[in-house]
Design a protein around this motif. Structure first.
Motif, PDB file in Angstrom:
ATOM      1  N   ALA A  52      -5.788  -3.471 -10.501  1.00 34.28           N
ATOM      2  CA  ALA A  52      -6.614  -4.245  -9.581  1.00 34.28           C
ATOM      3  C   ALA A  52      -6.745  -3.560  -8.221  1.00 34.28           C
ATOM      4  CB  ALA A  52      -6.025  -5.644  -9.395  1.00 34.28           C
ATOM      5  N   HIS A  53      -5.995  -2.468  -8.032  1.00 35.96           N
ATOM      6  CA  HIS A  53      -6.026  -1.730  -6.762  1.00 35.96           C
ATOM      7  C   HIS A  53      -6.411  -0.268  -7.031  1.00 35.96           C
ATOM      8  CE1 HIS A  53      -3.937  -5.059  -4.701  1.00 35.96           C
ATOM      9  NE2 HIS A  53      -3.243  -5.156  -5.814  1.00 35.96           N
ATOM     10  N   PRO A  54      -7.672   0.000  -7.364  1.00 37.83           N
ATOM     11  CA  PRO A  54      -8.076   1.386  -7.631  1.00 37.83           C
ATOM     12  C   PRO A  54      -7.960   2.245  -6.377  1.00 37.83           C
ATOM     13  CG  PRO A  54      -9.994  -0.041  -7.500  1.00 37.83           C
ATOM     14  CD  PRO A  54      -8.804  -0.942  -7.485  1.00 37.83           C
ATOM     15  N   VAL A  55      -7.520   3.480  -6.566  1.00 35.83           N
ATOM     16  CA  VAL A  55      -7.376   4.421  -5.457  1.00 35.83           C
ATOM     17  C   VAL A  55      -8.212   5.665  -5.746  1.00 35.83           C
ATOM     18  CG1 VAL A  55      -5.798   5.909  -4.176  1.00 35.83           C
ATOM     19  CG2 VAL A  55      -5.072   3.607  -4.835  1.00 35.83           C
ATOM     20  N   ASP A  56      -9.098   6.003  -4.844  1.00 35.09           N
ATOM     21  CA  ASP A  56      -9.861   7.247  -4.914  1.00 35.09           C
ATOM     22  C   ASP A  56      -8.994   8.332  -4.281  1.00 35.09           C
ATOM     23  OD1 ASP A  56     -11.526   9.448  -4.116  1.00 35.09           O
ATOM     24  OD2 ASP A  56     -13.287   8.180  -4.348  1.00 35.09           O
ATOM     25  N   THR A  57      -8.488   9.233  -5.118  1.00 31.50           N
ATOM     26  CA  THR A  57      -7.549  10.246  -4.619  1.00 31.50           C
ATOM     27  C   THR A  57      -8.163  11.093  -3.513  1.00 31.50           C
ATOM     28  OG1 THR A  57      -6.481  10.340  -6.792  1.00 31.50           O
ATOM     29  CG2 THR A  57      -6.049  12.158  -5.276  1.00 31.50           C
ATOM     30  N   GLY A  58      -9.411  11.505  -3.696  1.00 35.71           N
ATOM     31  CA  GLY A  58     -10.075  12.332  -2.683  1.00 35.71           C
ATOM     32  C   GLY A  58     -10.188  11.615  -1.356  1.00 35.71           C
ATOM     33  N   LEU A 107      -6.623  11.267   0.241  1.00 36.41           N
ATOM     34  CA  LEU A 107      -6.122  12.506   0.843  1.00 36.41           C
ATOM     35  C   LEU A 107      -6.925  12.879   2.086  1.00 36.41           C
ATOM     36  CD1 LEU A 107      -5.365  14.622  -2.361  1.00 36.41           C
ATOM     37  CD2 LEU A 107      -3.744  13.423  -0.885  1.00 36.41           C
ATOM     38  N   ALA A 108      -8.217  12.574   2.080  1.00 35.81           N
ATOM     39  CA  ALA A 108      -9.034  12.844   3.264  1.00 35.81           C
ATOM     40  C   ALA A 108      -8.579  11.985   4.438  1.00 35.81           C
ATOM     41  CB  ALA A 108     -10.505  12.577   2.953  1.00 35.81           C
ATOM     42  N   ALA A 109      -8.257  10.722   4.165  1.00 38.97           N
ATOM     43  CA  ALA A 109      -7.780   9.842   5.227  1.00 38.97           C
ATOM     44  C   ALA A 109      -6.444  10.331   5.778  1.00 38.97           C
ATOM     45  CB  ALA A 109      -7.658   8.411   4.704  1.00 38.97           C
ATOM     46  N   VAL A 110      -5.541  10.727   4.871  1.00 45.00           N
ATOM     47  CA  VAL A 110      -4.249  11.252   5.317  1.00 45.00           C
ATOM     48  C   VAL A 110      -4.447  12.519   6.137  1.00 45.00           C
ATOM     49  CG1 VAL A 110      -2.065  12.255   4.546  1.00 45.00           C
ATOM     50  CG2 VAL A 110      -2.953  10.211   3.416  1.00 45.00           C
ATOM     51  N   SER A 148      -6.922  13.469   7.883  1.00 45.55           N
ATOM     52  CA  SER A 148      -7.556  13.242   9.185  1.00 45.55           C
ATOM     53  C   SER A 148      -6.672  12.429  10.123  1.00 45.55           C
ATOM     54  CB  SER A 148      -8.893  12.524   8.999  1.00 45.55           C
ATOM     55  OG  SER A 148      -8.695  11.200   8.521  1.00 45.55           O
ATOM     56  N   GLY A 149      -5.511  12.006   9.618  1.00 44.61           N
ATOM     57  CA  GLY A 149      -4.614  11.219  10.437  1.00 44.61           C
ATOM     58  C   GLY A 149      -4.924   9.734  10.466  1.00 44.61           C
ATOM     59  N   ASP A 150      -5.853   9.298   9.616  1.00 46.18           N
ATOM     60  CA  ASP A 150      -6.216   7.880   9.565  1.00 46.18           C
ATOM     61  C   ASP A 150      -5.269   7.159   8.597  1.00 46.18           C
ATOM     62  OD1 ASP A 150      -7.381   5.413   9.590  1.00 46.18           O
ATOM     63  OD2 ASP A 150      -9.338   6.056   8.828  1.00 46.18           O
ATOM     64  N   LEU A 151      -4.042   6.991   9.028  1.00 47.80           N
ATOM     65  CA  LEU A 151      -3.022   6.423   8.148  1.00 47.80           C
ATOM     66  C   LEU A 151      -3.246   4.940   7.873  1.00 47.80           C
ATOM     67  CD1 LEU A 151       0.230   8.202   9.387  1.00 47.80           C
ATOM     68  CD2 LEU A 151      -1.306   8.826   7.520  1.00 47.80           C
ATOM     69  N   ALA A 152      -3.912   4.251   8.782  1.00 50.05           N
ATOM     70  CA  ALA A 152      -4.191   2.834   8.546  1.00 50.05           C
ATOM     71  C   ALA A 152      -5.102   2.669   7.333  1.00 50.05           C
ATOM     72  CB  ALA A 152      -4.836   2.214   9.783  1.00 50.05           C
ATOM     73  N   THR A 153      -6.147   3.493   7.262  1.00 49.88           N
ATOM     74  CA  THR A 153      -7.047   3.439   6.108  1.00 49.88           C
ATOM     75  C   THR A 153      -6.320   3.855   4.838  1.00 49.88           C
ATOM     76  OG1 THR A 153      -9.018   3.848   7.450  1.00 49.88           O
ATOM     77  CG2 THR A 153      -9.160   4.402   5.116  1.00 49.88           C
ATOM     78  N   ALA A 154      -5.543   4.931   4.924  1.00 50.37           N
ATOM     79  CA  ALA A 154      -4.805   5.406   3.750  1.00 50.37           C
ATOM     80  C   ALA A 154      -3.816   4.339   3.272  1.00 50.37           C
ATOM     81  CB  ALA A 154      -4.069   6.699   4.086  1.00 50.37           C
ATOM     82  N   VAL A 172      -1.625   7.365 -11.582  1.00 51.65           N
ATOM     83  CA  VAL A 172      -1.103   8.555 -10.906  1.00 51.65           C
ATOM     84  C   VAL A 172      -1.506   8.558  -9.433  1.00 51.65           C
ATOM     85  CG1 VAL A 172      -1.108  11.074 -10.860  1.00 51.65           C
ATOM     86  CG2 VAL A 172      -1.095   9.867 -13.056  1.00 51.65           C
ATOM     87  N   ALA A 173      -2.755   8.151  -9.151  1.00 51.82           N
ATOM     88  CA  ALA A 173      -3.217   8.138  -7.758  1.00 51.82           C
ATOM     89  C   ALA A 173      -2.412   7.163  -6.922  1.00 51.82           C
ATOM     90  CB  ALA A 173      -4.700   7.779  -7.714  1.00 51.82           C
ATOM     91  N   ARG A 174      -2.068   6.010  -7.487  1.00 50.34           N
ATOM     92  CA  ARG A 174      -1.278   5.035  -6.733  1.00 50.34           C
ATOM     93  C   ARG A 174       0.150   5.537  -6.519  1.00 50.34           C
ATOM     94  NH1 ARG A 174      -4.847   1.750  -9.733  1.00 50.34           N
ATOM     95  NH2 ARG A 174      -3.492   1.714 -11.575  1.00 50.34           N
ATOM     96  N   GLN A 175       0.736   6.149  -7.552  1.00 49.37           N
ATOM     97  CA  GLN A 175       2.075   6.711  -7.382  1.00 49.37           C
ATOM     98  C   GLN A 175       2.071   7.829  -6.332  1.00 49.37           C
ATOM     99  OE1 GLN A 175       3.685   7.964 -11.139  1.00 49.37           O
ATOM    100  NE2 GLN A 175       4.024   5.874 -11.865  1.00 49.37           N
ATOM    101  N   LEU A 176       1.035   8.680  -6.368  1.00 50.13           N
ATOM    102  CA  LEU A 176       0.918   9.746  -5.378  1.00 50.13           C
ATOM    103  C   LEU A 176       0.820   9.158  -3.978  1.00 50.13           C
ATOM    104  CD1 LEU A 176       0.465  12.735  -4.608  1.00 50.13           C
ATOM    105  CD2 LEU A 176      -1.983  12.347  -4.971  1.00 50.13           C
ATOM    106  N   GLY A 177       0.012   8.100  -3.840  1.00 46.86           N
ATOM    107  CA  GLY A 177      -0.116   7.456  -2.540  1.00 46.86           C
ATOM    108  C   GLY A 177       1.208   6.888  -2.058  1.00 46.86           C
ATOM    109  N   ALA A 178       1.952   6.270  -2.964  1.00 46.04           N
ATOM    110  CA  ALA A 178       3.263   5.720  -2.599  1.00 46.04           C
ATOM    111  C   ALA A 178       4.186   6.824  -2.094  1.00 46.04           C
ATOM    112  CB  ALA A 178       3.881   5.016  -3.801  1.00 46.04           C
ATOM    113  N   MET A 179       4.140   7.961  -2.752  1.00 42.45           N
ATOM    114  CA  MET A 179       5.002   9.082  -2.382  1.00 42.45           C
ATOM    115  C   MET A 179       4.616   9.627  -1.003  1.00 42.45           C
ATOM    116  SD  MET A 179       5.849  12.434  -4.711  1.00 42.45           S
ATOM    117  CE  MET A 179       4.105  12.827  -4.941  1.00 42.45           C
ATOM    118  N   VAL A 180       3.324   9.832  -0.794  1.00 47.16           N
ATOM    119  CA  VAL A 180       2.849  10.405   0.472  1.00 47.16           C
ATOM    120  C   VAL A 180       3.125   9.464   1.638  1.00 47.16           C
ATOM    121  CG1 VAL A 180       0.790  11.111   1.746  1.00 47.16           C
ATOM    122  CG2 VAL A 180       1.102  11.862  -0.620  1.00 47.16           C
TER     123      VAL A 180
END
Length: 299
Positions: A69-75, A78-81, A83-89, A214-222
């Motif tokens: 229910a929480h799809p994550v667009d990896t691109g 990573l673009a948000a991260v 650019s320093g936009d951590l709130a969006t990420a 995988v994208a959600r796990q990657l996001g959790a890690m980052v």
């Protein structure tokens, strides 16, 4: 294989090996890896050395609870991260490593296990570290394998490995299996096994093909950031294992982990990459058995 509720939100698929009366060892897998990546023969060999071994699928992987229910667009993430936009990420990703660590602890509770030895590999090493940091009274020993501290300057991927990670795998079964051969780039140069990579990919695809997790796990890690300050205060007996051939998580990640944790033991393994080749199982199993035997159960 059994599926068990570990919280109100999450159920985990797990499998155990050996005698429940033996010291429990919880095996935590890395990014996108199902419990199958802890080879059944490896688990049994560890059980044969007097350990009660438990492997499981992390959330969003295998047969455990997914968060589709929480799809994550990896691109976009990573673009948000970048650019320093951590709130969006942060808004994109529904959980963190602390939640994944709570899953592992919840599995132990559901199985009636108060304390266990925890062994994590790659992202699983980060989860295992987080378990030890959040609930040290429940972790008899920590083994952090081919992992890092969350500090971006340590454990960096080489350019070829990074290219493989950032290239999506094909969706069809045959393409997915063939693409597994790309992972040779971070495998042991001496023992890398295309046949095993293809077999694991086929078994994983047939059991539960769920690439979106995988994208959600990657996001959790980052987004979980650095554990450096907390690791300096960790008092759980710690073994750090890292392969000198690892190009996905550079050995500096293991060296840094061992440097930060007081009293940590560091085992650098020649001819080992970001994998656990069968030829090196005796080294790995001996190390885990010796480390888990050294813990004081009355701690």
């Amino acid at each position: 294989m059994t599926i068990i509720d570990v919280s109100a939100e999450v159920s985990l698929a797990y499998q155990s090996f050996g005698d429940p009366g033996d010291p429990p060892v919880l095996l935590v897998m890395g990014l996108g890896g199902q419990m199958l990546a802890w080879h059944e023969d490896f688990c049994q060999a560890l059980a044969d050395r007097g350990r009660y071994v438990i492997r499981y699928d992390n959330r969003d992987c295998g047969l455990s609870t997914g968060f589709d229910a929480h799809p994550v667009d990896t691109g976009a993430f990573l673009a948000a991260v970048g650019s320093g936009d951590l709130a969006t990420a942060s808004a994109m990703v529904p959980y963190r490593l602390t939640d994944m660590a709570a899953d592992g602890l919840g599995l132990l509770s559901a199985l009636g296990i108060e304390r266990a030895h925890v062994v994590g590999t790659s992202m699983g090493g980060m989860i295992a570290q987080t378990m030890a940091l959040s609930a040290p009274e429940r972790v008899l020993t920590l083994t952090s394998m081919m992992s890092s501290t969350g500090e971006p300057e340590f454990g960096r991927s080489g350019p070829e490995a990074q290219a493989v990670v950032s290239t999506p795998k094909p969706g069809g079964r045959e393409g997915y299996i063939a693409a597994a051969e790309r992972e040779l780039v971070w495998a042991s140069r001496r023992y890398g096994d295309i046949g095993w990579l293809r077999e694991l990919a086929a078994d994983s695809y047939d059991r539960a093909y769920r690439p979106a997790g995988v994208a959600r796990q990657l996001g959790a890690m980052v987004l979980s950031g650095s554990r450096a300050d907390a690791l300096r205060e960790l008092r759980v007996p710690t073994l750090v294992i890292h392969g000198l051939d690892d190009t996905l998580v550079d050995p500096s990640g293991g060296r840094r982990t061992a440097e930060l944790v007081p009293g940590a033991e560091l085992l650098l393994v020649p001819d080992m990459g970001h994998d656990r080749p069968r030829e090196l199982w005796p080294v790995l199993i001996d190390a885990v058995v010796a480390h888990t035997a050294s813990a004081d159960p009355g701690r």
